[in-house]
Write a protein that holds these residues in place. Structure first.
Motif, PDB file in Angstrom:
ATOM      1  N   GLY A   1      -3.402  -3.691   2.516  1.00 11.09           N
ATOM      2  CA  GLY A   1      -4.459  -3.011   1.781  1.00 11.09           C
ATOM      3  C   GLY A   1      -3.944  -2.082   0.697  1.00 11.09           C
ATOM      4  N   LYS A   2      -2.815  -2.432   0.112  1.00  6.73           N
ATOM      5  CA  LYS A   2      -2.215  -1.571  -0.917  1.00  6.73           C
ATOM      6  C   LYS A   2      -1.970  -2.338  -2.205  1.00  6.73           C
ATOM      7  N   ARG A   3      -1.658  -1.567  -3.239  1.00  7.91           N
ATOM      8  CA  ARG A   3      -1.232  -2.148  -4.497  1.00  7.91           C
ATOM      9  C   ARG A   3       0.263  -1.942  -4.625  1.00  7.91           C
ATOM     10  N   VAL A   4       0.921  -2.844  -5.325  1.00  2.52           N
ATOM     11  CA  VAL A   4       2.374  -2.697  -5.452  1.00  2.52           C
ATOM     12  C   VAL A   4       2.810  -2.867  -6.902  1.00  2.52           C
ATOM     13  N   VAL A   5       3.814  -2.113  -7.262  1.00  5.85           N
ATOM     14  CA  VAL A   5       4.454  -2.275  -8.568  1.00  5.85           C
ATOM     15  C   VAL A   5       5.926  -2.546  -8.301  1.00  5.85           C
TER      16      VAL A   5
ATOM     17  N   GLY B   1       3.120   5.491  -1.721  1.00  2.00           N
ATOM     18  CA  GLY B   1       1.994   6.372  -2.002  1.00  2.00           C
ATOM     19  C   GLY B   1       0.882   6.070  -1.016  1.00  2.00           C
ATOM     20  N   GLU B   2      -0.248   6.739  -1.191  1.00  3.22           N
ATOM     21  CA  GLU B   2      -1.327   6.542  -0.241  1.00  3.22           C
ATOM     22  C   GLU B   2      -1.930   5.136  -0.363  1.00  3.22           C
ATOM     23  N   LYS B   3      -2.164   4.759  -1.623  1.00  2.27           N
ATOM     24  CA  LYS B   3      -2.769   3.449  -1.838  1.00  2.27           C
ATOM     25  C   LYS B   3      -1.867   2.480  -2.579  1.00  2.27           C
TER      26      LYS B   3
END
Lengths: 76, 208
Positions: free
Chosen positions: A67-71, A26-28
């Motif tokens: 600079g991202k979040r991850v699941v 995704g974007e972020k």
């Protein structure tokens, strides 16, 4: 992210060939889906989810670098 | 692939020694397979046979762990350098330095502990004699160990003065071990742990 999760999972399980990792960008944020052989589930989850938690912690650090979040989801 | 040589000698020992010389390694680093036993033959003449051995170099555990660590850190795209790899008494200690170390340590060392835990699991797969893997970043752990040691001593003095037990904050097994170790020779103090992970705490108490 995909490479990292795949590398760790393959090093832990008995059936490395059955390890499948997909990444949805995704974007972020990034969603990483990890699939292993049913008998290897315990090897990537661990007692009280300790192994899964550790894999997530590393993925989180790698994502932070971008600079991202991850699941990270472990799926059947 | 394992590197190996096959060597002949008058005795098994001699054959092994020749193989070690050729490989340039120590006996501890190899696996030996005796392919043919020597025999003196009849009257030392007839049917005399030399020994034949196959000597294979075992991959050193610290090398294997380092390779895995490098692969993981590379795939995290971190900027780092492995400064030191030590292996003694069943413990591998690795110190990492570089620009991304804050990221690698994580909040309260969470990322570093996770990496250490996973490396330990990977390193001990299929091994009988377990290896302890200790990862350090710019001697972060070493410094924390030192401050934990001085805290433990300070608290033990307080226990002696007030004659009341002190319960420390929840700590990891490694940290608890440091407290137990630093106080174990104090004749007036006992230490033990109570509670369940991850809220297990060390209690420092007066010995009765």
């Amino acid at each position: 992210m995909k490479d990292l999760v795949e590398l760790i999972a393959k090093s832990l399980v008995d059936n490395p060939d059955a390890v499948e990792v997909t990444q949805i960008e995704g974007e972020k944020s990034v969603i990483v889906e990890l699939k292993v052989a049913p008998e290897d589930m315990g090897k990537v989850i661990g007692k009280q989810g300790k192994i899964a938690k550790s894999i997530r912690a590393l993925a989180k650090a790698a994502a932070a670098k971008e600079g991202k979040r991850v699941v990270v989801e472990i799926i059947r | 692939m394992m590197e190996f040589v096959e060597k002949r000698g008058k005795s098994v020992d001699e054959a092994i020694k020749a193989a070690l010389d050729e490989l340039g390694v120590e006996f501890e680093d190899v696996e030996v397979e005796v392919l043919e036993e020597p025999s003196k033959g009849i009257l030392g003449v007839l049917g005399k046979k030399s020994a034949l051995v196959r000597v294979s170099v075992r991959e050193k555990p610290e090398e294997k762990i380092k390779e895995t660590l490098v692969a993981i850190l590379d795939s995290m795209k971190l900027e780092y350098r492995i400064e030191k790899v030590e292996y003694e008494q069943g413990m591998v200690r690795i110190n990492i330095v570089g620009n991304d170390m804050g990221l690698l340590i994580g909040r309260k060392g969470e990322t570093l502990n996770s990496l250490q835990f996973l490396l330990g699991l990977i390193a001990n797969r299929g091994r009988e004699d377990k290896i302890r893997v200790v990862l350090d970043v710019e001697d972060y752990r070493l410094k924390r160990e030192e401050s934990l040691r001085s805290l433990a001593i300070k608290l033990s003095n307080k226990v002696k003065q007030t004659r009341k037990s002190v319960v420390m904050r929840p700590m990891s097994p490694q940290e608890r071990r440091i407290v137990h170790t630093v106080l174990q020779n104090d004749p007036n103090i006992v230490t033990f742990s109570q509670g369940e992970e991850p809220n297990r705490k060390v209690v420092i108490s007066l010995k009765r």
